[in-house]
Scaffold this motif. Structure first.
Motif, short mmCIF file in Angstrom:
data_model
loop_
_atom_site.label_atom_id
_atom_site.label_comp_id
_atom_site.label_asym_id
_atom_site.label_seq_id
_atom_site.Cartn_x
_atom_site.Cartn_y
_atom_site.Cartn_z
N LYS A 61 0.81 -1.22 0.00
CA LYS A 61 0.00 0.00 0.00
C LYS A 61 0.85 1.28 0.00
CE LYS A 61 -3.95 -2.25 2.19
NZ LYS A 61 -4.96 -2.21 3.27
N ASN A 62 2.05 1.17 -0.56
CA ASN A 62 2.88 2.35 -0.78
C ASN A 62 2.52 2.90 -2.16
OD1 ASN A 62 4.15 1.71 1.65
ND2 ASN A 62 5.77 0.56 0.63
N TYR A 63 1.37 3.54 -2.26
CA TYR A 63 0.80 3.81 -3.57
C TYR A 63 1.62 4.82 -4.38
CZ TYR A 63 -3.14 1.30 -1.60
OH TYR A 63 -3.92 0.33 -1.03
N ARG A 64 2.11 5.86 -3.75
CA ARG A 64 2.89 6.84 -4.50
C ARG A 64 4.16 6.20 -5.06
NH1 ARG A 64 7.00 10.59 -3.92
NH2 ARG A 64 6.68 12.52 -5.09
N SER A 65 4.85 5.41 -4.23
CA SER A 65 6.06 4.72 -4.70
C SER A 65 5.72 3.76 -5.83
CB SER A 65 6.71 3.96 -3.54
OG SER A 65 7.15 4.85 -2.54
N CYS A 66 4.54 3.15 -5.76
CA CYS A 66 4.13 2.23 -6.82
C CYS A 66 4.01 2.95 -8.15
CB CYS A 66 2.79 1.58 -6.44
SG CYS A 66 2.13 0.51 -7.75
N TRP A 67 3.26 4.07 -8.18
CA TRP A 67 3.09 4.70 -9.50
C TRP A 67 4.36 5.39 -9.99
CZ3 TRP A 67 -0.54 7.53 -6.05
CH2 TRP A 67 -0.14 8.81 -5.74
N LEU A 68 5.25 5.78 -9.08
CA LEU A 68 6.53 6.33 -9.52
C LEU A 68 7.39 5.25 -10.17
CD1 LEU A 68 7.46 8.72 -6.57
CD2 LEU A 68 6.67 9.35 -8.85
N ASP A 69 7.38 4.05 -9.61
CA ASP A 69 8.12 2.95 -10.23
C ASP A 69 7.51 2.57 -11.57
OD1 ASP A 69 10.15 2.67 -8.43
OD2 ASP A 69 9.28 0.99 -7.34
N CYS A 70 6.19 2.60 -11.65
CA CYS A 70 5.52 2.32 -12.93
C CYS A 70 5.90 3.37 -13.97
CB CYS A 70 4.01 2.29 -12.74
SG CYS A 70 3.42 0.88 -11.79
N ALA A 71 5.99 4.63 -13.52
CA ALA A 71 6.40 5.70 -14.44
C ALA A 71 7.80 5.44 -14.97
CB ALA A 71 6.33 7.05 -13.72
N ALA A 72 8.70 4.97 -14.07
CA ALA A 72 10.07 4.68 -14.49
C ALA A 72 10.10 3.54 -15.50
CB ALA A 72 10.92 4.33 -13.27
N ALA A 73 9.27 2.51 -15.26
CA ALA A 73 9.20 1.40 -16.21
C ALA A 73 8.65 1.86 -17.55
CB ALA A 73 8.33 0.28 -15.63
N LEU A 74 7.66 2.74 -17.53
CA LEU A 74 7.07 3.23 -18.78
C LEU A 74 8.01 4.15 -19.55
CD1 LEU A 74 3.45 3.80 -17.51
CD2 LEU A 74 4.10 2.26 -19.36
N ARG A 75 8.90 4.82 -18.85
CA ARG A 75 9.90 5.61 -19.57
C ARG A 75 10.81 4.71 -20.37
NH1 ARG A 75 9.97 8.64 -14.76
NH2 ARG A 75 11.80 7.52 -14.00
#
Length: 418
Positions: free
Chosen positions: A174-188
Protein backbone atom coordinates in the motif's frame (compact mmCIF):
# COMPACT_ATOMS: atom_id res chain seq x y z
CA UNK A 1 20.50 -18.76 -15.88
CA UNK A 2 17.17 -17.33 -17.10
CA UNK A 3 15.32 -15.39 -14.42
CA UNK A 4 11.58 -14.99 -14.96
CA UNK A 5 9.65 -11.82 -14.15
CA UNK A 6 6.77 -11.99 -11.68
CA UNK A 7 3.90 -13.22 -13.80
CA UNK A 8 0.28 -12.13 -13.73
CA UNK A 9 -0.72 -15.60 -12.55
CA UNK A 10 1.82 -15.46 -9.73
CA UNK A 11 0.37 -12.13 -8.55
CA UNK A 12 -3.18 -13.41 -8.84
CA UNK A 13 -2.43 -16.50 -6.78
CA UNK A 14 -0.58 -14.42 -4.18
CA UNK A 15 -3.61 -12.14 -3.82
CA UNK A 16 -5.95 -15.13 -3.50
CA UNK A 17 -3.66 -16.95 -1.08
CA UNK A 18 -3.30 -19.92 -3.49
CA UNK A 19 -0.13 -21.94 -4.01
CA UNK A 20 2.09 -20.82 -6.87
CA UNK A 21 1.69 -22.89 -10.00
CA UNK A 22 4.34 -23.18 -12.71
CA UNK A 23 4.07 -20.38 -15.25
CA UNK A 24 3.13 -21.01 -18.85
CA UNK A 25 -0.12 -21.62 -20.73
CA UNK A 26 -2.23 -24.62 -19.84
CA UNK A 27 -3.72 -26.77 -22.62
CA UNK A 28 -7.13 -25.31 -21.85
CA UNK A 29 -5.95 -21.73 -22.05
CA UNK A 30 -3.95 -22.40 -25.19
CA UNK A 31 -6.97 -23.67 -27.01
CA UNK A 32 -9.46 -21.08 -25.76
CA UNK A 33 -10.66 -18.39 -28.13
CA UNK A 34 -12.34 -15.06 -27.68
CA UNK A 35 -15.83 -14.59 -29.12
CA UNK A 36 -16.14 -12.02 -31.88
CA UNK A 37 -19.36 -10.44 -30.54
CA UNK A 38 -19.39 -7.81 -27.78
CA UNK A 39 -20.74 -8.97 -24.42
CA UNK A 40 -23.70 -6.73 -23.69
CA UNK A 41 -23.12 -7.14 -19.94
CA UNK A 42 -19.62 -5.65 -20.11
CA UNK A 43 -19.53 -2.17 -18.52
CA UNK A 44 -18.35 0.88 -20.38
CA UNK A 45 -14.64 1.51 -20.59
CA UNK A 46 -13.07 4.48 -18.77
CA UNK A 47 -14.10 7.97 -19.91
CA UNK A 48 -10.45 8.65 -20.73
CA UNK A 49 -10.74 6.43 -23.82
CA UNK A 50 -12.87 9.07 -25.48
CA UNK A 51 -9.90 11.43 -25.52
CA UNK A 52 -7.70 9.01 -27.45
CA UNK A 53 -10.30 7.33 -29.63
CA UNK A 54 -9.10 6.95 -33.20
CA UNK A 55 -5.44 7.69 -32.42
CA UNK A 56 -2.60 5.39 -33.41
CA UNK A 57 -0.40 3.59 -30.87
CA UNK A 58 2.50 5.92 -31.68
CA UNK A 59 0.32 8.97 -31.04
CA UNK A 60 -0.84 7.52 -27.74
CA UNK A 61 2.73 6.82 -26.65
CA UNK A 62 3.80 10.34 -27.65
CA UNK A 63 1.03 11.83 -25.51
CA UNK A 64 1.92 9.51 -22.64
CA UNK A 65 5.45 10.89 -22.61
CA UNK A 66 4.03 14.41 -22.18
CA UNK A 67 2.18 13.43 -18.99
CA UNK A 68 3.82 14.86 -15.83
CA UNK A 69 3.51 11.43 -14.24
CA UNK A 70 5.77 9.83 -16.84
CA UNK A 71 8.13 12.52 -18.05
CA UNK A 72 10.47 12.96 -15.06
CA UNK A 73 14.09 11.86 -15.26
CA UNK A 74 15.73 9.21 -13.11
CA UNK A 75 16.28 10.68 -9.68
CA UNK A 76 19.46 10.45 -7.70
CA UNK A 77 19.36 7.91 -4.90
CA UNK A 78 21.54 7.97 -1.83
CA UNK A 79 21.87 4.19 -2.01
CA UNK A 80 23.53 4.41 -5.42
CA UNK A 81 26.68 6.08 -4.14
CA UNK A 82 27.11 3.34 -1.56
CA UNK A 83 26.56 0.60 -4.12
CA UNK A 84 29.10 2.14 -6.46
CA UNK A 85 31.76 1.68 -3.80
CA UNK A 86 31.14 -2.08 -3.56
CA UNK A 87 33.35 -4.41 -5.53
CA UNK A 88 30.92 -6.69 -7.35
CA UNK A 89 32.02 -9.67 -9.35
CA UNK A 90 30.44 -10.03 -12.75
CA UNK A 91 28.71 -7.52 -15.00
CA UNK A 92 26.12 -4.98 -13.95
CA UNK A 93 23.49 -7.12 -15.63
CA UNK A 94 24.56 -10.28 -13.79
CA UNK A 95 24.65 -8.59 -10.40
CA UNK A 96 21.25 -6.93 -10.90
CA UNK A 97 19.80 -10.21 -12.16
CA UNK A 98 21.02 -11.91 -9.00
CA UNK A 99 19.24 -9.40 -6.80
CA UNK A 100 16.15 -9.78 -8.92
CA UNK A 101 16.17 -13.55 -8.47
CA UNK A 102 16.44 -13.23 -4.70
CA UNK A 103 13.67 -10.62 -4.73
CA UNK A 104 11.42 -12.95 -6.69
CA UNK A 105 11.99 -15.72 -4.14
CA UNK A 106 10.87 -13.38 -1.35
CA UNK A 107 7.89 -12.19 -3.38
CA UNK A 108 6.67 -15.77 -3.87
CA UNK A 109 6.25 -16.18 -0.09
CA UNK A 110 4.75 -12.69 0.32
CA UNK A 111 7.92 -11.26 1.80
CA UNK A 112 7.25 -7.97 0.06
CA UNK A 113 9.50 -5.83 2.26
CA UNK A 114 12.52 -8.08 1.71
CA UNK A 115 11.70 -8.47 -1.97
CA UNK A 116 11.56 -4.70 -2.35
CA UNK A 117 15.01 -4.31 -0.81
CA UNK A 118 16.54 -6.78 -3.26
CA UNK A 119 14.85 -5.01 -6.16
CA UNK A 120 16.19 -1.72 -4.78
CA UNK A 121 19.75 -3.01 -5.07
CA UNK A 122 19.25 -4.33 -8.58
CA UNK A 123 17.73 -1.04 -9.69
CA UNK A 124 20.55 0.95 -8.09
CA UNK A 125 23.19 -1.01 -10.01
CA UNK A 126 21.54 -0.56 -13.40
CA UNK A 127 20.44 3.03 -12.74
CA UNK A 128 24.11 3.97 -12.31
CA UNK A 129 24.88 2.61 -15.78
CA UNK A 130 21.83 4.26 -17.30
CA UNK A 131 22.70 7.59 -15.78
CA UNK A 132 26.23 7.43 -17.17
CA UNK A 133 24.89 6.85 -20.64
CA UNK A 134 22.43 9.72 -20.23
CA UNK A 135 25.44 11.97 -19.58
CA UNK A 136 27.06 10.73 -22.78
CA UNK A 137 29.57 8.45 -21.02
CA UNK A 138 30.45 4.97 -22.19
CA UNK A 139 29.91 1.98 -19.89
CA UNK A 140 32.16 -1.04 -19.48
CA UNK A 141 32.08 -4.51 -17.94
CA UNK A 142 34.54 -5.46 -15.14
CA UNK A 143 37.12 -6.54 -17.75
CA UNK A 144 37.11 -3.12 -19.37
CA UNK A 145 35.12 -4.21 -22.43
CA UNK A 146 32.66 -1.56 -23.57
CA UNK A 147 29.00 -2.54 -23.35
CA UNK A 148 27.50 -3.44 -26.69
CA UNK A 149 24.11 -2.23 -27.86
CA UNK A 150 22.78 -5.71 -27.14
CA UNK A 151 24.15 -5.62 -23.57
CA UNK A 152 22.75 -2.12 -23.02
CA UNK A 153 19.30 -3.25 -24.18
CA UNK A 154 19.49 -6.28 -21.87
CA UNK A 155 20.24 -3.96 -18.95
CA UNK A 156 17.34 -1.70 -19.84
CA UNK A 157 14.95 -4.63 -20.16
CA UNK A 158 16.06 -5.91 -16.77
CA UNK A 159 15.80 -2.43 -15.22
CA UNK A 160 12.27 -2.13 -16.58
CA UNK A 161 11.36 -5.50 -15.05
CA UNK A 162 12.91 -4.54 -11.70
CA UNK A 163 10.90 -1.34 -11.59
CA UNK A 164 7.78 -3.35 -12.37
CA UNK A 165 8.54 -5.92 -9.69
CA UNK A 166 9.25 -3.27 -7.09
CA UNK A 167 6.02 -1.54 -8.06
CA UNK A 168 4.19 -4.83 -7.37
CA UNK A 169 5.75 -4.87 -3.87
CA UNK A 170 4.73 -1.28 -3.24
CA UNK A 171 1.19 -2.03 -4.37
CA UNK A 172 0.97 -4.99 -1.97
CA UNK A 173 2.40 -2.84 0.84
CA UNK A 174 0.00 0.00 0.00
CA UNK A 175 2.88 2.35 -0.78
CA UNK A 176 0.80 3.81 -3.57
CA UNK A 177 2.89 6.84 -4.50
CA UNK A 178 6.06 4.72 -4.70
CA UNK A 179 4.13 2.23 -6.82
CA UNK A 180 3.09 4.70 -9.50
CA UNK A 181 6.53 6.33 -9.52
CA UNK A 182 8.12 2.95 -10.23
CA UNK A 183 5.52 2.32 -12.93
CA UNK A 184 6.40 5.70 -14.44
CA UNK A 185 10.07 4.68 -14.49
CA UNK A 186 9.20 1.40 -16.21
CA UNK A 187 7.07 3.23 -18.78
CA UNK A 188 9.90 5.61 -19.57
CA UNK A 189 11.96 2.59 -20.53
CA UNK A 190 9.10 0.88 -22.34
CA UNK A 191 5.92 2.91 -23.00
CA UNK A 192 4.15 -0.33 -23.99
CA UNK A 193 4.53 -1.91 -20.54
CA UNK A 194 0.92 -2.92 -19.87
CA UNK A 195 1.65 -4.18 -16.35
CA UNK A 196 2.98 -0.74 -15.43
CA UNK A 197 -0.23 0.82 -16.74
CA UNK A 198 -2.26 -1.66 -14.68
CA UNK A 199 -0.33 -1.20 -11.44
CA UNK A 200 -0.17 2.58 -11.65
CA UNK A 201 -3.92 2.72 -12.36
CA UNK A 202 -4.55 0.52 -9.31
CA UNK A 203 -2.32 2.69 -7.10
CA UNK A 204 -3.85 5.95 -8.31
CA UNK A 205 -7.35 4.60 -7.86
CA UNK A 206 -6.52 3.50 -4.30
CA UNK A 207 -5.97 7.15 -3.30
CA UNK A 208 -8.93 8.43 -5.35
CA UNK A 209 -6.83 10.13 -8.01
CA UNK A 210 -9.53 8.98 -10.36
CA UNK A 211 -8.80 11.21 -13.34
CA UNK A 212 -5.17 10.09 -13.50
CA UNK A 213 -6.12 6.44 -12.93
CA UNK A 214 -8.65 6.73 -15.72
CA UNK A 215 -6.08 8.29 -18.05
CA UNK A 216 -3.37 5.65 -17.64
CA UNK A 217 -5.90 2.82 -17.71
CA UNK A 218 -7.41 4.15 -20.92
CA UNK A 219 -3.98 4.46 -22.56
CA UNK A 220 -3.14 0.90 -21.55
CA UNK A 221 -6.40 -0.37 -23.01
CA UNK A 222 -5.71 1.54 -26.21
CA UNK A 223 -2.51 -0.48 -26.52
CA UNK A 224 -4.12 -3.79 -25.46
CA UNK A 225 -7.93 -3.53 -25.73
CA UNK A 226 -8.52 -7.11 -24.57
CA UNK A 227 -6.38 -6.97 -21.43
CA UNK A 228 -8.53 -8.52 -18.70
CA UNK A 229 -6.69 -6.87 -15.79
CA UNK A 230 -7.04 -3.39 -17.25
CA UNK A 231 -10.71 -4.02 -18.03
CA UNK A 232 -11.26 -4.98 -14.39
CA UNK A 233 -9.55 -1.79 -13.23
CA UNK A 234 -11.66 0.18 -15.71
CA UNK A 235 -14.80 -1.22 -14.08
CA UNK A 236 -13.46 -0.26 -10.64
CA UNK A 237 -12.68 3.26 -11.88
CA UNK A 238 -16.20 3.74 -13.19
CA UNK A 239 -17.71 2.39 -9.97
CA UNK A 240 -15.49 4.52 -7.74
CA UNK A 241 -16.08 7.63 -9.84
CA UNK A 242 -19.82 7.20 -9.32
CA UNK A 243 -19.29 6.71 -5.58
CA UNK A 244 -17.11 9.80 -5.32
CA UNK A 245 -19.59 11.86 -7.33
CA UNK A 246 -22.42 10.70 -5.08
CA UNK A 247 -20.39 11.50 -1.97
CA UNK A 248 -19.49 14.93 -3.34
CA UNK A 249 -23.12 15.58 -4.20
CA UNK A 250 -24.16 14.56 -0.70
CA UNK A 251 -21.49 16.79 0.86
CA UNK A 252 -22.56 19.75 -1.30
CA UNK A 253 -26.15 19.19 -0.23
CA UNK A 254 -25.06 19.10 3.42
CA UNK A 255 -23.11 22.35 3.06
CA UNK A 256 -26.03 24.01 1.28
CA UNK A 257 -28.39 22.83 4.01
CA UNK A 258 -26.09 24.15 6.76
CA UNK A 259 -25.76 27.48 4.97
CA UNK A 260 -29.53 27.78 4.61
CA UNK A 261 -30.02 26.94 8.30
CA UNK A 262 -27.43 29.54 9.25
CA UNK A 263 -29.29 32.15 7.20
CA UNK A 264 -32.59 31.17 8.83
CA UNK A 265 -31.06 31.58 12.30
CA UNK A 266 -29.65 35.00 11.40
CA UNK A 267 -33.02 36.06 10.07
CA UNK A 268 -34.76 34.81 13.22
CA UNK A 269 -32.31 36.71 15.48
CA UNK A 270 -32.81 39.88 13.48
CA UNK A 271 -36.58 39.52 13.52
CA UNK A 272 -36.51 39.20 17.32
CA UNK A 273 -34.15 42.16 17.76
CA UNK A 274 -31.44 40.10 19.47
CA UNK A 275 -27.94 41.63 19.05
CA UNK A 276 -25.03 39.25 18.34
CA UNK A 277 -21.27 39.57 18.16
CA UNK A 278 -18.38 37.30 17.25
CA UNK A 279 -14.90 37.54 18.78
CA UNK A 280 -11.54 36.55 17.34
CA UNK A 281 -11.35 33.50 19.61
CA UNK A 282 -14.78 31.88 19.98
CA UNK A 283 -14.99 28.98 22.45
CA UNK A 284 -14.99 25.38 21.24
CA UNK A 285 -18.65 24.35 21.31
CA UNK A 286 -18.54 21.07 19.35
CA UNK A 287 -22.10 20.66 18.01
CA UNK A 288 -23.75 23.21 20.32
CA UNK A 289 -24.98 26.33 18.50
CA UNK A 290 -27.86 28.76 18.21
CA UNK A 291 -30.46 26.82 16.26
CA UNK A 292 -34.09 26.54 15.29
CA UNK A 293 -36.02 23.72 16.98
CA UNK A 294 -37.67 21.33 16.62
CA UNK A 295 -37.25 21.73 12.84
CA UNK A 296 -34.05 23.60 11.87
CA UNK A 297 -35.38 24.05 8.33
CA UNK A 298 -38.65 25.65 9.40
CA UNK A 299 -38.42 29.41 10.07
CA UNK A 300 -41.50 29.09 12.32
CA UNK A 301 -39.49 27.00 14.82
CA UNK A 302 -38.29 28.53 18.10
CA UNK A 303 -34.70 29.58 18.75
CA UNK A 304 -32.54 27.67 21.21
CA UNK A 305 -29.29 29.00 22.69
CA UNK A 306 -26.26 27.30 24.25
CA UNK A 307 -26.23 28.83 27.74
CA UNK A 308 -23.58 28.94 30.46
CA UNK A 309 -24.74 29.41 34.05
CA UNK A 310 -21.83 31.07 35.86
CA UNK A 311 -21.41 31.05 39.62
CA UNK A 312 -18.74 33.82 39.83
CA UNK A 313 -18.37 33.83 43.62
CA UNK A 314 -17.46 30.15 43.64
CA UNK A 315 -15.74 29.87 40.23
CA UNK A 316 -18.13 27.14 39.09
CA UNK A 317 -20.43 26.77 36.08
CA UNK A 318 -23.12 24.65 34.43
CA UNK A 319 -23.88 24.29 30.74
CA UNK A 320 -27.30 24.09 29.11
CA UNK A 321 -26.90 22.95 25.52
CA UNK A 322 -30.26 24.20 24.22
CA UNK A 323 -32.06 26.86 26.26
CA UNK A 324 -35.28 27.54 24.32
CA UNK A 325 -36.40 31.14 23.91
CA UNK A 326 -39.74 30.33 25.52
CA UNK A 327 -38.16 28.77 28.61
CA UNK A 328 -37.27 30.54 31.86
CA UNK A 329 -34.37 30.34 34.27
CA UNK A 330 -36.70 28.65 36.72
CA UNK A 331 -37.27 25.84 34.21
CA UNK A 332 -33.56 24.97 34.31
CA UNK A 333 -32.52 25.99 37.81
CA UNK A 334 -35.28 23.81 39.23
CA UNK A 335 -33.43 20.64 38.18
CA UNK A 336 -29.90 22.03 38.57
CA UNK A 337 -30.27 23.24 42.19
CA UNK A 338 -29.16 22.37 44.78
CA UNK A 339 -25.58 22.30 43.59
CA UNK A 340 -23.49 19.27 44.67
CA UNK A 341 -20.48 21.41 45.61
CA UNK A 342 -22.49 23.99 47.64
CA UNK A 343 -21.39 23.10 51.15
CA UNK A 344 -22.85 26.33 52.64
CA UNK A 345 -26.31 25.77 51.18
CA UNK A 346 -26.35 29.17 49.42
CA UNK A 347 -27.78 27.67 46.21
CA UNK A 348 -30.34 25.33 47.74
CA UNK A 349 -33.44 26.56 45.86
CA UNK A 350 -34.41 28.89 43.01
CA UNK A 351 -35.52 31.45 45.60
CA UNK A 352 -32.01 31.59 47.11
CA UNK A 353 -30.37 33.16 44.05
CA UNK A 354 -30.46 36.21 41.79
CA UNK A 355 -29.60 36.06 38.07
CA UNK A 356 -27.99 38.68 35.81
CA UNK A 357 -27.06 39.20 32.17
CA UNK A 358 -24.21 41.49 31.12
CA UNK A 359 -25.28 44.42 28.94
CA UNK A 360 -23.49 45.79 25.87
CA UNK A 361 -22.42 48.85 27.89
CA UNK A 362 -20.70 46.74 30.55
CA UNK A 363 -23.45 46.84 33.16
CA UNK A 364 -25.80 44.10 34.31
CA UNK A 365 -29.46 43.38 33.65
CA UNK A 366 -31.30 41.55 36.38
CA UNK A 367 -33.28 38.69 34.86
CA UNK A 368 -36.40 37.48 36.56
CA UNK A 369 -36.39 33.74 37.05
CA UNK A 370 -39.85 33.42 35.52
CA UNK A 371 -39.09 35.69 32.56
CA UNK A 372 -38.62 33.94 29.20
CA UNK A 373 -35.20 34.07 27.64
CA UNK A 374 -36.65 35.78 24.56
CA UNK A 375 -38.05 38.63 26.64
CA UNK A 376 -34.64 39.22 28.25
CA UNK A 377 -32.67 39.05 25.01
CA UNK A 378 -35.31 40.94 23.03
CA UNK A 379 -34.66 44.10 25.03
CA UNK A 380 -31.70 44.74 22.74
CA UNK A 381 -29.52 45.52 25.75
CA UNK A 382 -27.80 42.12 25.86
CA UNK A 383 -25.48 40.73 23.18
CA UNK A 384 -25.22 37.03 22.42
CA UNK A 385 -21.44 36.76 22.08
CA UNK A 386 -20.01 33.88 20.01
CA UNK A 387 -23.41 32.20 20.01
CA UNK A 388 -23.47 31.69 23.79
CA UNK A 389 -25.74 33.22 26.42
CA UNK A 390 -24.03 33.85 29.77
CA UNK A 391 -26.09 34.06 32.95
CA UNK A 392 -24.50 35.01 36.28
CA UNK A 393 -26.07 33.22 39.26
CA UNK A 394 -25.32 34.78 42.66
CA UNK A 395 -26.61 33.99 46.20
CA UNK A 396 -29.34 36.53 47.02
CA UNK A 397 -27.61 37.79 50.17
CA UNK A 398 -24.42 38.62 48.25
CA UNK A 399 -25.99 39.91 45.05
CA UNK A 400 -25.71 43.68 45.72
CA UNK A 401 -22.03 43.44 46.64
CA UNK A 402 -21.27 41.34 43.58
CA UNK A 403 -23.11 43.75 41.24
CA UNK A 404 -21.20 46.75 42.63
CA UNK A 405 -17.84 45.00 42.25
CA UNK A 406 -18.74 43.75 38.74
CA UNK A 407 -19.58 47.25 37.51
CA UNK A 408 -16.38 48.68 38.98
CA UNK A 409 -14.26 46.01 37.26
CA UNK A 410 -16.02 46.52 33.92
CA UNK A 411 -15.67 50.29 34.17
CA UNK A 412 -11.95 49.95 34.85
CA UNK A 413 -11.55 47.52 31.95
CA UNK A 414 -13.44 49.75 29.51
CA UNK A 415 -11.49 52.80 30.71
CA UNK A 416 -8.22 51.09 29.85
CA UNK A 417 -9.52 50.25 26.37
CA UNK A 418 -10.52 53.84 25.75
Amino acid sequence: MRIEEITDEMERQMNLGQPIEPSGPSPASASSTQPDHKDTTTPDLPPGLAAIKGKSADQILAELNKSPLFMTDLEDNDDIAALQALNYEGTAYENAAGFRERGNECFKVKGYVDAKEFYNKGIAILAVEERKRARGERTFDPDGVEDTEEEIQKQRDLLEALYGNRAACHLSLKNYRSCWLDCAAALRLNPRNIKACYRSAKALLAVDRITEADDICARGLALDPENASLKAVAEDIIKRAKEVDAKKRKENERLAREKRREMLVKAALKARGIPTRTTDKPPEMEDAAVALAPDPDDPRSMLTFPTVLLYPLDLQSDFVKAFAETETLEDHLSYILPLPWDQKGEYATVGDVECYLETKEGGVLKMGKRVSLLKALGTGKVEVVDGVVKVFVVPKGKADGWVKKFKEQRAATMGKKN
